[in-house]
Design a protein around this motif. Structure first.
Motif, PDB file in Angstrom:
ATOM      1  N   ILE A  93       1.759  -5.527  19.822  1.00  0.00           N
ATOM      2  CA  ILE A  93       0.925  -5.771  18.631  1.00  0.00           C
ATOM      3  C   ILE A  93       0.803  -4.499  17.163  1.00  0.00           C
ATOM      4  N   THR A  94       0.238  -5.228  16.587  1.00  0.00           N
ATOM      5  CA  THR A  94      -0.475  -4.329  14.764  1.00  0.00           C
ATOM      6  C   THR A  94      -1.274  -4.709  14.473  1.00  0.00           C
ATOM      7  N   GLN A  95      -2.073  -4.031  14.048  1.00  0.00           N
ATOM      8  CA  GLN A  95      -3.565  -3.620  13.251  1.00  0.00           C
ATOM      9  C   GLN A  95      -3.874  -3.737  12.863  1.00  0.00           C
ATOM     10  N   PHE A 102       7.678  11.535  11.200  1.00  0.00           N
ATOM     11  CA  PHE A 102       8.042  11.138   9.601  1.00  0.00           C
ATOM     12  C   PHE A 102       7.598  10.088   9.303  1.00  0.00           C
ATOM     13  N   ASN A 103       7.633   8.774   9.716  1.00  0.00           N
ATOM     14  CA  ASN A 103       7.456   7.532   9.416  1.00  0.00           C
ATOM     15  C   ASN A 103       7.010   6.547   9.891  1.00  0.00           C
ATOM     16  N   GLY A 104       7.106   5.290   9.366  1.00  0.00           N
ATOM     17  CA  GLY A 104       5.911   4.616  10.512  1.00  0.00           C
ATOM     18  C   GLY A 104       7.259   4.016  12.184  1.00  0.00           C
ATOM     19  N   THR A 105       8.881   3.841  10.740  1.00  0.00           N
ATOM     20  CA  THR A 105       9.877   3.192  11.833  1.00  0.00           C
ATOM     21  C   THR A 105       9.897   4.468  12.884  1.00  0.00           C
ATOM     22  N   GLY A 106       9.844   4.996  12.911  1.00  0.00           N
ATOM     23  CA  GLY A 106      10.438   6.512  13.921  1.00  0.00           C
ATOM     24  C   GLY A 106       9.049   6.874  15.208  1.00  0.00           C
ATOM     25  N   ALA A 107       8.119   6.570  14.188  1.00  0.00           N
ATOM     26  CA  ALA A 107       7.488   6.595  15.558  1.00  0.00           C
ATOM     27  C   ALA A 107       7.046   5.225  16.082  1.00  0.00           C
ATOM     28  N   ASN A 108       7.636   3.581  16.105  1.00  0.00           N
ATOM     29  CA  ASN A 108       7.111   3.065  16.377  1.00  0.00           C
ATOM     30  C   ASN A 108       8.869   3.053  17.789  1.00  0.00           C
ATOM     31  N   VAL A 109       9.395   3.329  16.979  1.00  0.00           N
ATOM     32  CA  VAL A 109      11.290   3.401  17.554  1.00  0.00           C
ATOM     33  C   VAL A 109      10.465   4.696  18.619  1.00  0.00           C
ATOM     34  N   MET A 121       0.195  -0.597  20.362  1.00  0.00           N
ATOM     35  CA  MET A 121       0.309  -0.839  18.889  1.00  0.00           C
ATOM     36  C   MET A 121       0.353   0.056  18.004  1.00  0.00           C
ATOM     37  N   ASP A 122       1.215  -1.204  16.450  1.00  0.00           N
ATOM     38  CA  ASP A 122       1.603  -0.989  14.995  1.00  0.00           C
ATOM     39  C   ASP A 122      -0.124  -0.695  14.749  1.00  0.00           C
ATOM     40  N   GLY A 123       0.130   0.882  14.763  1.00  0.00           N
ATOM     41  CA  GLY A 123      -1.356   0.714  13.637  1.00  0.00           C
ATOM     42  C   GLY A 123      -1.227   1.587  13.060  1.00  0.00           C
ATOM     43  N   ALA A 124       0.072   1.194  11.549  1.00  0.00           N
ATOM     44  CA  ALA A 124       0.877   1.401  10.270  1.00  0.00           C
ATOM     45  C   ALA A 124      -0.700   1.404   9.435  1.00  0.00           C
ATOM     46  N   ARG A 125      -1.767   0.313   9.350  1.00  0.00           N
ATOM     47  CA  ARG A 125      -3.198   0.026   8.669  1.00  0.00           C
ATOM     48  C   ARG A 125      -4.027   0.140   9.643  1.00  0.00           C
ATOM     49  N   ILE A 126      -4.570   0.926  10.600  1.00  0.00           N
ATOM     50  CA  ILE A 126      -5.436   0.924  12.002  1.00  0.00           C
ATOM     51  C   ILE A 126      -6.588   1.175  11.394  1.00  0.00           C
ATOM     52  N   ALA A 179       6.506  -9.715  13.144  1.00  0.00           N
ATOM     53  CA  ALA A 179       5.625  -7.856  13.618  1.00  0.00           C
ATOM     54  C   ALA A 179       7.065  -6.919  13.081  1.00  0.00           C
ATOM     55  N   HIS A 180       7.268  -6.129  12.401  1.00  0.00           N
ATOM     56  CA  HIS A 180       7.805  -4.803  11.732  1.00  0.00           C
ATOM     57  C   HIS A 180       8.435  -5.115  12.308  1.00  0.00           C
ATOM     58  N   ILE A 181       8.095  -4.235  13.609  1.00  0.00           N
ATOM     59  CA  ILE A 181       9.870  -3.935  14.313  1.00  0.00           C
ATOM     60  C   ILE A 181      10.791  -4.568  14.983  1.00  0.00           C
ATOM     61  N   THR A 227       0.762   7.155   5.839  1.00  0.00           N
ATOM     62  CA  THR A 227       0.973   6.419   4.479  1.00  0.00           C
ATOM     63  C   THR A 227       0.026   5.856   3.511  1.00  0.00           C
ATOM     64  N   LYS A 228      -0.157   4.408   4.389  1.00  0.00           N
ATOM     65  CA  LYS A 228      -0.625   3.673   4.175  1.00  0.00           C
ATOM     66  C   LYS A 228      -1.835   4.188   3.010  1.00  0.00           C
ATOM     67  N   ASN A 229      -2.307   4.647   3.845  1.00  0.00           N
ATOM     68  CA  ASN A 229      -4.052   5.379   2.935  1.00  0.00           C
ATOM     69  C   ASN A 229      -3.876   6.581   2.914  1.00  0.00           C
ATOM     70  N   ASP A 242       0.947  -1.132  -0.366  1.00  0.00           N
ATOM     71  CA  ASP A 242      -0.217  -0.174   0.229  1.00  0.00           C
ATOM     72  C   ASP A 242       0.826   1.522  -0.336  1.00  0.00           C
ATOM     73  N   ASN A 243       1.920   1.217   0.156  1.00  0.00           N
ATOM     74  CA  ASN A 243       2.937   2.561   0.416  1.00  0.00           C
ATOM     75  C   ASN A 243       3.493   2.847  -1.276  1.00  0.00           C
ATOM     76  N   ASN A 244       3.306   2.152  -2.282  1.00  0.00           N
ATOM     77  CA  ASN A 244       3.149   2.061  -3.802  1.00  0.00           C
ATOM     78  C   ASN A 244       2.225   2.518  -4.309  1.00  0.00           C
ATOM     79  N   THR A 285      -2.699  -6.807  11.291  1.00  0.00           N
ATOM     80  CA  THR A 285      -1.488  -7.609  11.605  1.00  0.00           C
ATOM     81  C   THR A 285      -0.494  -7.387  10.216  1.00  0.00           C
ATOM     82  N   GLU A 286       0.657  -7.852  10.442  1.00  0.00           N
ATOM     83  CA  GLU A 286       1.524  -7.943   9.408  1.00  0.00           C
ATOM     84  C   GLU A 286       0.814  -9.169   8.176  1.00  0.00           C
ATOM     85  N   LEU A 287       0.498  -9.941   8.455  1.00  0.00           N
ATOM     86  CA  LEU A 287      -0.767 -10.885   7.908  1.00  0.00           C
ATOM     87  C   LEU A 287      -1.839 -11.292   7.547  1.00  0.00           C
TER      88      LEU A 287
HETATM   89  C1  LIG Z   1       3.150  -3.312   9.929  1.00  0.00           C
HETATM   90  C2  LIG Z   1       4.325  -1.967   9.730  1.00  0.00           C
HETATM   91  N1  LIG Z   1       4.510  -1.074  10.557  1.00  0.00           N
HETATM   92  C3  LIG Z   1       5.326   0.250  10.036  1.00  0.00           C
HETATM   93  C4  LIG Z   1       5.539   0.516   9.015  1.00  0.00           C
HETATM   94  C5  LIG Z   1       6.205   1.808   8.772  1.00  0.00           C
HETATM   95  O1  LIG Z   1       7.231   1.691   7.795  1.00  0.00           O
HETATM   96  P1  LIG Z   1       8.073   3.369   7.593  1.00  0.00           P
HETATM   97  O2  LIG Z   1       8.780   2.986   8.345  1.00  0.00           O
HETATM   98  O3  LIG Z   1       8.564   2.301   6.262  1.00  0.00           O
HETATM   99  O4  LIG Z   1       7.169   4.666   7.110  1.00  0.00           O
HETATM  100  C6  LIG Z   1       4.804  -0.901   7.902  1.00  0.00           C
HETATM  101  C7  LIG Z   1       5.470  -0.239   6.299  1.00  0.00           C
HETATM  102  O5  LIG Z   1       5.421  -1.119   5.550  1.00  0.00           O
HETATM  103  C8  LIG Z   1       4.582  -1.969   8.291  1.00  0.00           C
HETATM  104  O6  LIG Z   1       4.021  -2.567   7.645  1.00  0.00           O
END
Ligand SMILES: Cc1ncc(COP(=O)(O)O)c(C=O)c1O
Length: 344
Positions: free
Chosen positions: A141-143, A62-69, A172-177, A88-90, A205-207, A11-13, A145-147
């Motif tokens: 948790i990711t919601q 800026f980005n999802g990794t930054g939000a999580n970390v 909650m990693d809500g990249a796709r919440i 998990a993405h992390i 970003t994905k939405n 969905d990033n594409n 999920t990566e699956l």
């Molecule tokens: C579950 C999940 N969390 C976080 C991210 C955020 O990643 P990025 O740092 O690329 O924005 C992604 C992106 O693919 C993801 O799939």
């Protein structure tokens, strides 16, 4: 550069939603205060409170990794550990950023569907209070999920209650919440704040956004030091208004829902088409905007000449197809026809 047809890789594409692009243009004419002191950022923060509740506190990154970390760094100390899934993405896709930046260990658990359950966490907790071991402090948790699966509300609430009963916190990693809330047919607040989770990485970003994610604190105490952590973590945007206005647009007039519903519907349609192709098997329940399939490697490689997507598990010949808000029915039909052709 090779040009692929409509991508089913991520969905990033996808493109930037036209309404988001429009608002970026619209605000692009004045000088404004930087680092979030501007009126646009203030207005977006107000919007977040309307959507997630008055008690919540939002910070743009800026980005999802930054939000999580940075979110996890606000929840842990270096002698502590974060329990997550193996997928998990992390754990898999952040280049060890949590370990490096937050300094704490990840404790990844195997799952068949990308979801954690209290029963799996329990065996890790015998180390609590023992000085020789990293102390499990956060359940992440990711919601969705990566699956491509979605935790039910009850599942999230049960996990949160369990974690809290053990003195732990929930991230909650809500990249796709948005896809998850759309799938469950509930509001963003019901899917997050009301479940008892402490911190949310809210994906934009994905939405439909060009860039930008948000860290939303429901546990306000954890937000106390966050502004410093965000700055140290290089996630403080000087021209923050350009992130803020995108989010305000996403949260206005239910654009988040419209986009997520569309992406989910396209995944459901793709799954329905794929199911009818002999030799293609759907490997996970399709509950959001991801479709996981197994198919012979040779056929997948033929398909990849035209369509870009990722292998998920090469040994098991499993592949991931993602849809997004800008996937159209015609794209799905053309892709399904190409899958059928590749399987011949
Ligand atoms: C579950 C999940 N969390 C976080 C991210 C955020 O990643 P990025 O740092 O690329 O924005 C992604 C992106 O693919 C993801 O799939």
């Amino acid at each position: 550069m090779k040009r692929y047809k409509r991508s089913f890789a991520s969905d990033n594409n996808s493109i930037v939603h036209p309404r988001v692009m429009e608002v970026l243009q619209k605000v692009n004419h004045t000088h404004e205060l930087s680092y979030g002191e501007d009126a646009y950022t203030q207005s977006a923060r107000k919007k977040f409170k309307e959507v997630f509740g008055r008690e919540s506190e939002v910070f743009f990154v800026f980005n999802g990794t930054g939000a999580n970390v940075t979110g996890l760094a606000a929840m842990t100390q270096p002698h502590q550990a974060v329990v997550c899934t193996e997928t998990a993405h992390i754990n898999v896709d952040e280049c060890g950023a949590v370990e490096r930046f937050a300094g704490c260990r990840l404790l990844p658990l195997q799952t068949s569907d990308g979801k954690l359950r209290p029963e799996q966490i329990q065996p890790l907790l015998h180390v609590l209070g023992v000085q020789h071991h990293s102390q499990p402090k956060v359940v992440s948790i990711t919601q969705s999920t990566e699956l491509g699966t979605v935790y039910s509300l009850e599942e999230v609430k049960r996990l949160a209650a369990y974690a809290h009963s053990k003195g732990m916190l929930v991230h909650m990693d809500g990249a796709r919440i948005c896809n998850a809330a759309a799938s469950l047919g509930i509001s963003l607040k019901a899917a997050t704040a009301d479940t008892g989770i402490d911190v949310l990485s809210f994906g934009g970003t994905k939405n439909g956004l060009m860039f930008g994610e948000a860290v939303v604190f429901f546990n306000r105490q954890l937000a106390d030091s966050y502004q410093y952590i965000r700055k140290q973590g290089t996630q403080l945007a000087s021209k923050m208004r350009y992130i803020a206005v995108q989010f305000e647009t996403l949260l206005s007039d239910q654009l988040w829902l419209e986009n997520a519903q569309k992406a989910n519907a396209m995944a459901a349609m793709l799954a329905e088409e794929a199911e009818r192709i002999p030799g293609v098997r759907i490997t996970q329940p399709v509950q959001a905007n991801g479709v996981f399939v197994s198919m012979p490697k040779a056929a997948a490689e033929r398909l990849m000449q035209e369509y870009f997507f990722y292998p998920w598990n090469e040994e098991q010949e499993e592949y991931r197809w993602m849809t997004s808000f800008d996937t159209e029915e015609q794209d799905v039909l053309e892709f399904a026809a190409a899958v059928r052709e590749a399987m011949r």
